[in-house]
Design an enzyme around this catalytic site. Structure first.
Site, PDB file in Angstrom:
ATOM      1  N   SER A  22       0.857  -1.194   0.000  1.00  0.00           N
ATOM      2  CA  SER A  22       0.000   0.000   0.000  1.00  0.00           C
ATOM      3  C   SER A  22       0.888   1.237   0.000  1.00  0.00           C
ATOM      4  O   SER A  22       2.068   1.156   0.378  1.00  0.00           O
ATOM      5  CB  SER A  22      -0.866  -0.012   1.272  1.00  0.00           C
ATOM      6  OG  SER A  22      -1.433   1.262   1.523  1.00  0.00           O
ATOM      7  N   TYR A  41      -2.947  -0.497  10.279  1.00  0.00           N
ATOM      8  CA  TYR A  41      -2.863  -0.862   8.862  1.00  0.00           C
ATOM      9  C   TYR A  41      -1.464  -0.566   8.315  1.00  0.00           C
ATOM     10  O   TYR A  41      -0.871  -1.384   7.616  1.00  0.00           O
ATOM     11  CB  TYR A  41      -3.938  -0.093   8.088  1.00  0.00           C
ATOM     12  CG  TYR A  41      -4.042  -0.454   6.619  1.00  0.00           C
ATOM     13  CD1 TYR A  41      -4.598  -1.667   6.227  1.00  0.00           C
ATOM     14  CD2 TYR A  41      -3.604   0.423   5.635  1.00  0.00           C
ATOM     15  CE1 TYR A  41      -4.701  -1.998   4.891  1.00  0.00           C
ATOM     16  CE2 TYR A  41      -3.711   0.100   4.292  1.00  0.00           C
ATOM     17  CZ  TYR A  41      -4.258  -1.108   3.919  1.00  0.00           C
ATOM     18  OH  TYR A  41      -4.353  -1.437   2.588  1.00  0.00           O
TER      19      TYR A  41
HETATM   20  N1  NAD Z   1      -8.751  -0.839  -2.084  1.00  0.00           N
HETATM   21  C1  NAD Z   1      -7.749  -0.050  -1.768  1.00  0.00           C
HETATM   22  O1  NAD Z   1      -7.875   1.189  -1.775  1.00  0.00           O
HETATM   23  C2  NAD Z   1      -6.412  -0.626  -1.446  1.00  0.00           C
HETATM   24  C3  NAD Z   1      -5.297   0.232  -1.470  1.00  0.00           C
HETATM   25  C4  NAD Z   1      -4.032  -0.285  -1.164  1.00  0.00           C
HETATM   26  C5  NAD Z   1      -3.901  -1.623  -0.850  1.00  0.00           C
HETATM   27  N2  NAD Z   1      -5.005  -2.428  -0.831  1.00  0.00           N
HETATM   28  C6  NAD Z   1      -4.806  -3.832  -0.469  1.00  0.00           C
HETATM   29  O2  NAD Z   1      -5.250  -4.655  -1.527  1.00  0.00           O
HETATM   30  C7  NAD Z   1      -5.749  -5.888  -0.991  1.00  0.00           C
HETATM   31  C8  NAD Z   1      -7.149  -6.144  -1.526  1.00  0.00           C
HETATM   32  O3  NAD Z   1      -7.968  -5.047  -1.190  1.00  0.00           O
HETATM   33  P1  NAD Z   1      -9.454  -4.893  -1.771  1.00  0.00           P
HETATM   34  O4  NAD Z   1      -9.730  -3.443  -1.745  1.00  0.00           O
HETATM   35  O5  NAD Z   1      -9.621  -5.644  -3.037  1.00  0.00           O
HETATM   36  O6  NAD Z   1     -10.270  -5.613  -0.568  1.00  0.00           O
HETATM   37  P2  NAD Z   1     -11.670  -6.394  -0.523  1.00  0.00           P
HETATM   38  O7  NAD Z   1     -12.139  -6.290   0.903  1.00  0.00           O
HETATM   39  O8  NAD Z   1     -12.577  -5.924  -1.600  1.00  0.00           O
HETATM   40  O9  NAD Z   1     -11.221  -7.879  -0.807  1.00  0.00           O
HETATM   41  C9  NAD Z   1     -10.405  -8.587   0.094  1.00  0.00           C
HETATM   42  C10 NAD Z   1     -10.755 -10.056   0.033  1.00  0.00           C
HETATM   43  O10 NAD Z   1      -9.903 -10.758   0.959  1.00  0.00           O
HETATM   44  C11 NAD Z   1     -10.693 -11.722   1.645  1.00  0.00           C
HETATM   45  N3  NAD Z   1     -10.088 -11.993   2.946  1.00  0.00           N
HETATM   46  C12 NAD Z   1     -10.062 -11.182   4.026  1.00  0.00           C
HETATM   47  N4  NAD Z   1      -9.478 -11.796   5.056  1.00  0.00           N
HETATM   48  C13 NAD Z   1      -9.094 -13.015   4.610  1.00  0.00           C
HETATM   49  C14 NAD Z   1      -8.452 -14.130   5.225  1.00  0.00           C
HETATM   50  N5  NAD Z   1      -8.104 -14.091   6.518  1.00  0.00           N
HETATM   51  N6  NAD Z   1      -8.216 -15.229   4.471  1.00  0.00           N
HETATM   52  C15 NAD Z   1      -8.608 -15.290   3.186  1.00  0.00           C
HETATM   53  N7  NAD Z   1      -9.238 -14.275   2.545  1.00  0.00           N
HETATM   54  C16 NAD Z   1      -9.481 -13.150   3.263  1.00  0.00           C
HETATM   55  C17 NAD Z   1     -12.058 -11.068   1.794  1.00  0.00           C
HETATM   56  O11 NAD Z   1     -13.072 -12.039   2.017  1.00  0.00           O
HETATM   57  C18 NAD Z   1     -12.204 -10.328   0.475  1.00  0.00           C
HETATM   58  O12 NAD Z   1     -12.852 -11.128  -0.506  1.00  0.00           O
HETATM   59  C19 NAD Z   1      -5.667  -5.756   0.535  1.00  0.00           C
HETATM   60  O13 NAD Z   1      -4.479  -6.364   0.994  1.00  0.00           O
HETATM   61  C20 NAD Z   1      -5.599  -4.260   0.755  1.00  0.00           C
HETATM   62  O14 NAD Z   1      -4.941  -3.918   1.948  1.00  0.00           O
HETATM   63  C21 NAD Z   1      -6.259  -1.960  -1.119  1.00  0.00           C
END
Ligand code: NAD
Length: 258
Positions: free
Chosen positions: A143, A156
């Site tokens: 991130s 986070y």
């Molecule tokens: N969306 C953003 O703005 C953003 C920005 C930077 C980084 N990220 C990172 O990208 C990644 C995905 O984010 P997203 O926005 O697609 O999230 P999201 O919540 O839409 O999807 C995350 C998925 O991970 C699954 N999950 C959560 N805990 C879990 C576990 N213990 N075991 C297995 N699966 C699990 C959830 O069920 C969900 O389907 C994350 O690591 C997040 O920190 C997101």
């Protein structure tokens, strides 16, 4: 499936954790469209099945495995159900809002369990398989919080800093085993993760916050999951054979242009 422009991942098996939603789902779809067999590892089996259904309806190959990245036995069992691991995308992650003063021990441990221990599990079992197979490509979802101080994201940021340094450690230790390990550092990407965050924390001024979060990126909008998936496909393909230990900003200019 639409005729893909690129087929860089044919013959490869890719595990995508958290592949049932947002960025993970976009990565799973993109990898399948480029010829990979995708294993969608998910806490929510129904979400994994949704991604698998989408891939199969487009003519791609995918399979769902339910489990919890925070749980050692669950991840060990998932890897045991997969014949090969050419690509691992450690994407599953959860969020938390708070400063060091408002973050409880429980919050800290919960974030650590998924975002740090979970990534460790993927690396622990994934690297072992890749060493035995003679190589592979790993991509961790970090991130902007890995590199820049973000307001109200103490726990986070702690976890995403660790994702960056785990990336470097694995890249260094296994560079002579044919394993590449990189991470992507996205700014805000519009996914259910963001929608859930807004619903929970800003129910009364959701639209205002959405606009504010969009304006935080100098480009003036949030990223799209497909944009992360595009970089992910490149980094996990042989086109990126000279890239390891890298942390790619995918942030509309957030990190370097502010
Ligand atoms: N969306 C953003 O703005 C953003 C920005 C930077 C980084 N990220 C990172 O990208 C990644 C995905 O984010 P997203 O926005 O697609 O999230 P999201 O919540 O839409 O999807 C995350 C998925 O991970 C699954 N999950 C959560 N805990 C879990 C576990 N213990 N075991 C297995 N699966 C699990 C959830 O069920 C969900 O389907 C994350 O690591 C997040 O920190 C997101």
């Amino acid at each position: 499936m639409n005729p893909p422009l690129l087929q860089r991942l044919s013959g490869k098996t890719a595990i995508v954790t958290g592949g049932g939603s947002g960025i993970g789902q976009a990565v799973a779809l993109r990898f399948a469209s480029e010829g990979a067999e995708v294993i969608v590892f998910e806490l929510r089996p129904e979400a994994a099945e949704e991604t698998v259904g989408k891939i199969q309806s487009l003519g791609g190959a995918a399979r769902a495995i339910g489990g919890d990245m925070a749980d050692t036995d669950s991840v060990r069992s998932a890897f045991a159900q997969v014949d090969r691991v050419d690509i691992l995308v450690n994407n599953a992650g959860i969020a938390h809002v708070g400063t060091v003063l408002t973050t409880t021990t429980q919050d800290l441990d919960r974030l650590y369990a998924v975002n740090v221990r979970g990534v460790y599990h993927g690396l622990h079992f994934g690297v072992a398989r890749m060493v035995a197979q003679g190589g592979g490509a790993i991509l961790n979802m970090a991130s902007i919080a890995s590199k820049v101080g973000i307001a109200d994201r103490f726990a986070y940021s702690m976890t995403k800093g660790a994702v960056l340094t785990m990336t470097l450690s694995v890249a260094r230790d296994f560079v002579d085993k044919g394993i590449r390990c990189n991470c992507i550092c996205p700014a805000r990407v519009h996914t259910p993760f963001v929608d859930g965050f807004l619903d929970k924390n800003y129910p009364d001024n959701r639209d205002e916050m959405f606009a504010k979060l969009s304006a935080a990126q100098p480009i003036g909008r949030m990223g799209r999951p497909e944009e992360v998936a595009s970089l992910a496909a490149f980094l996990c393909s042989d086109e990126a054979a000279f890239i390891t230990g890298a942390a790619y900003d995918l942030d509309g200019g957030f990190t370097l242009l502010r």
